[in-house]
Structures are given as structure tokens and as C-alpha cells.
Design an enzyme around this catalytic site. Structure first.
Site, PDB file in Angstrom:
ATOM      1  N   GLY A   1       2.095  -1.684   0.431  1.00  0.00           N
ATOM      2  CA  GLY A   1       2.159  -2.895  -0.381  1.00  0.00           C
ATOM      3  C   GLY A   1       3.550  -3.480  -0.352  1.00  0.00           C
ATOM      4  O   GLY A   1       4.210  -3.503   0.692  1.00  0.00           O
TER       5      GLY A   1
ATOM      6  N   ASN B   1       8.284   5.097  -9.507  1.00  0.00           N
ATOM      7  CA  ASN B   1       8.995   5.043 -10.779  1.00  0.00           C
ATOM      8  C   ASN B   1       8.599   6.200 -11.684  1.00  0.00           C
ATOM      9  O   ASN B   1       7.541   6.806 -11.515  1.00  0.00           O
ATOM     10  CB  ASN B   1       8.688   3.725 -11.495  1.00  0.00           C
ATOM     11  CG  ASN B   1       9.341   2.538 -10.818  1.00  0.00           C
ATOM     12  OD1 ASN B   1      10.474   2.626 -10.353  1.00  0.00           O
ATOM     13  ND2 ASN B   1       8.640   1.420 -10.764  1.00  0.00           N
TER      14      ASN B   1
ATOM     15  N   LYS C   1      16.927   5.161 -14.000  1.00  0.00           N
ATOM     16  CA  LYS C   1      16.016   4.078 -13.593  1.00  0.00           C
ATOM     17  C   LYS C   1      15.126   3.651 -14.760  1.00  0.00           C
ATOM     18  O   LYS C   1      14.764   2.471 -14.884  1.00  0.00           O
ATOM     19  CB  LYS C   1      15.163   4.559 -12.412  1.00  0.00           C
ATOM     20  CG  LYS C   1      14.262   3.472 -11.800  1.00  0.00           C
ATOM     21  CD  LYS C   1      15.045   2.528 -10.896  1.00  0.00           C
ATOM     22  CE  LYS C   1      14.166   1.394 -10.388  1.00  0.00           C
ATOM     23  NZ  LYS C   1      13.093   1.843  -9.510  1.00  0.00           N
TER      24      LYS C   1
ATOM     25  N   SER D   1       6.742  -5.022 -11.605  1.00  0.00           N
ATOM     26  CA  SER D   1       5.529  -4.552 -10.929  1.00  0.00           C
ATOM     27  C   SER D   1       4.403  -4.249 -11.905  1.00  0.00           C
ATOM     28  O   SER D   1       3.224  -4.432 -11.578  1.00  0.00           O
ATOM     29  CB  SER D   1       5.845  -3.303 -10.102  1.00  0.00           C
ATOM     30  OG  SER D   1       6.322  -2.247 -10.923  1.00  0.00           O
TER      31      SER D   1
ATOM     32  N   GLU E   1       1.221   2.298 -14.808  1.00  0.00           N
ATOM     33  CA  GLU E   1       1.934   3.565 -14.619  1.00  0.00           C
ATOM     34  C   GLU E   1       2.484   4.083 -15.956  1.00  0.00           C
ATOM     35  O   GLU E   1       3.683   4.310 -16.105  1.00  0.00           O
ATOM     36  CB  GLU E   1       3.072   3.388 -13.617  1.00  0.00           C
ATOM     37  CG  GLU E   1       2.630   3.088 -12.210  1.00  0.00           C
ATOM     38  CD  GLU E   1       3.808   2.947 -11.275  1.00  0.00           C
ATOM     39  OE1 GLU E   1       4.047   3.864 -10.471  1.00  0.00           O
ATOM     40  OE2 GLU E   1       4.499   1.926 -11.351  1.00  0.00           O
TER      41      GLU E   1
END
Length: 315
Positions: A14, A107, A194, A264, A276
């Protein structure tokens, strides 16, 4: 390093996998792309990249609908979301050459621990943290707005030197493709770092239906972003990962200077894909609670996103 001697597989082609795979292919590496729904389009028309940094790119690629059809790869970059890790493991094993290096470009926390038991012991497992504004515009079409660095850390495998040589080799691949890449000595700390960006911006984009520019313009959302960032820093510290002084403030300033960007998680929500939530929210919250630290704003955001996600997944 001889590009022709290294075969790279992209699992999940993707936005993330497609971008880095194309950059590596442009640099002369032998790159093989595994696709699902977009296989026919990419097989026939190739991949298109519209990059504010690297310009326009349209390239035919080696595309596959099945991992069993791919040649054995020395490096595998996993760009698919962590929500599909259970399905990804057999594909990785099929496409990996003996002693291959597997990089999770995902992530959140706990993604390597989730995948490791399903992999062969001879495979090296690394975490890759992408600092990039990129999204999929349509089948085989990728838009890159800003940034692009990939920092690498070794998780587990047969390396005898804590993976330093493997990480250096991986960083060399990205450098050869014109992409900044640094070694991370503490992968868990890097993943907490992150999260300082991912927790507020991903979740609030879904909850408030807003991209980064309006989120950074409104005084209330700005204050909420800063409060969430501070909680992530607190959770990291409780888990033994003291983040660099002023790190959250640095990310806040960087986001003010970014082009307007839809994270995202918003795209996943808009396409009715699972969010997620386990890796970005549930796992860090559980680790913080186990260390005696409660993060109330992050907990509330997680609960709201769970409600939204369940409702979005209903037939």
C-alpha cells in the site's frame, strides 16, 4: 553493497510498502511486491508515485498475488497494518530465504512480540519506524507529501552482536535509495517515541474528523494534543523509557510546519478497515498500568475509538 545481489520483498504494497519499494527499485535493487486487491491493476499498469520530495514516478514492478509465487527474498519489508499480523506470518515464512531479515514497518507497541512466535528461528526480526506523510490515492497510486526517514532497531534472531551489523546493512539499503535511516539501540523506547505523535493525531483525526492543520489551528484541540503527548511521555517513563527532554514539544513544532495531512488511522476508518487500536492504544496503556501509571486522557480516547470502530465494522 551490490544492489543486484540483494532481493527485497514487499509484504503489503500500500502507501508505506509501495513508497519504499519503489524507491528501492529505482535505486537498482531487485524488488518484488506482494499485493491483494490491487494485484491486477499494478501488474498491468505498475505503481505511480506523486512525491513532493522526489517528483513523479511511474514504474512497472514485479508483482505477485501469492507469496508462494515470489522468489526467496533476503530482506522483507512488511508494510501491512498490525491488525493483519496473524495472516501475515505464513506469507513472510513463504517468501523468506534462509536467514532473511524481516522489517516490520508498523506503528505501536508489541508488534514484534506478536509476530515472532510464528516465524522461523533463522529469521532476523527488526522494527522499522517510518517518519513520513504518505497515503494511497487509488489502486497502485501513492501520494507522498513530506518526510520519509526509516529508523531501524533489532528485535530478535540469530545475530551474535545484538543485531548491529544487520541494522547497519538495512540502513545501507535505505541510504542507497536516498532515504535517511538511523540505527535505534532501544527498539521499545523508539516505539514509545513514535507513539508521542501517533496517539494524539491518529485518534483525534477519527474522533474529530479533522486533519493536522485544523487540529493545530484550534486552541482546544492544540491543548488536547499537548496533554495526550505529555501522557505518552509519562507512560514511557513509567515503563523505564525516559524520552529525550523536549521531544514532545519538538514533534508539536514539526507538525505545525507540515503540510495538511490525514493520518493513516483516518483513512482506515474512512475505508471501514479495522483500526490499529491494540498496538497504538491498548498495549501501551496495559504496559503503563502494569507499571502503576494511569493515562486517563489516552484511556478515554481509546474507549471512544473502540466504540467508533465497532460501529464502523457492523454490516
Amino acid at each position: 553493497m551490490q544492489a543486484r545481489n540483494i532481493r527485497i520483498g514487499i509484504i503489503g504494497s500500500g502507501a508505506i510498502g509501495g513508497f519504499y519499494g519503489l524507491m528501492l527499485a529505482r535505486a537498482g535493487f531487485d524488488v518484488h511486491f506482494l499485493l491483494r486487491s490491487e494485484y491486477s491493476v499494478v501488474r498491468e499498469h505498475g505503481l505511480k508515485l506523486d512525491s513532493a520530495v522526489h517528483g513523479q514516478m511511474h514504474q512497472s514492478v514485479q508483482a505477485y498475488a501469492s507469496a508462494a509465487d515470489m522468489p526467496p527474498c533476503d530482506w522483507l519489508l512488511v508494510g501491512a497494518k498490525a491488525t493483519s499480523n496473524a495472516e501475515l506470518a505464513p506469507l513472510i515464512v513463504q517468501a523468506a530465504s534462509p536467514g532473511a531479515k524481516v522489517v516490520l514497518l508498523q506503528n505501536g507497541l508489541g508488534v514484534e512480540e506478536q509476530l515472532r512466535p510464528a516465524l522461523r528461528p533463522d529469521l532476523h526480526l527488526l522494527g522499522g519506524l517510518c517518519f513520513i506523510c504518505v497515503n494511497r490515492q487509488g489502486p497502485g497510486e501513492i501520494r507522498h507529501q513530506a518526510l520519509g526517514a526509516v529508523n531501524l532497531g533489532y528485535h530478535s534472531g540469530p545475530a551474535q552482536d545484538a543485531g548491529a551489523a544487520v541494522v547497519a546493512e538495512g540502513a545501507g539499503l535505505f541510504h542507497a535509495a536516498g532515504i535517511d535511516s538511523q540505527a535505534m539501540t532501544d527498539l521499545n523506547q523508539a516505539r514509545w517515541q513514535k507513539l508521542v505523535w501517533n496517539v494524539p493525531y491518529n485518534g483525534l483525526s477519527v474522533l474529530l474528523k479533522a486533519s493536522t492543520t485544523p487540529l493545530m489551528t484550534d486552541p482546544d484541540s492544540r491543548e488536547l494534543i499537548q496533554a495526550l503527548m505529555a501522557e505518552v511521555v509519562e507512560g514511557a517513563r513509567a515503563c523505564g523509557h525516559g524520552l529525550p527532554e523536549g521531544y514532545a514539544e519538538h514533534l508539536f513544532r514539526v507538525t505545525e510546519q507540515m503540510p495538511d495531512y490525514w493520518p493513516s488511522m483516518y483513512h482506515d476508518h474512512a475505508q471501514q478497515r479495522p483500526l490499529e487500536l491494540q498496538a497504538i492504544y491498548a498495549e501501551p496503556l496495559a504496559r503503563a498500568r502494569a507499571a502503576g501509571c494511569r493515562l486517563p486522557r489516552m484511556e478515554a480516547l481509546h474507549q471512544a475509538l473502540c466504540f467508533i470502530d465497532r460501529r464502523n465494522q457492523q454490516p
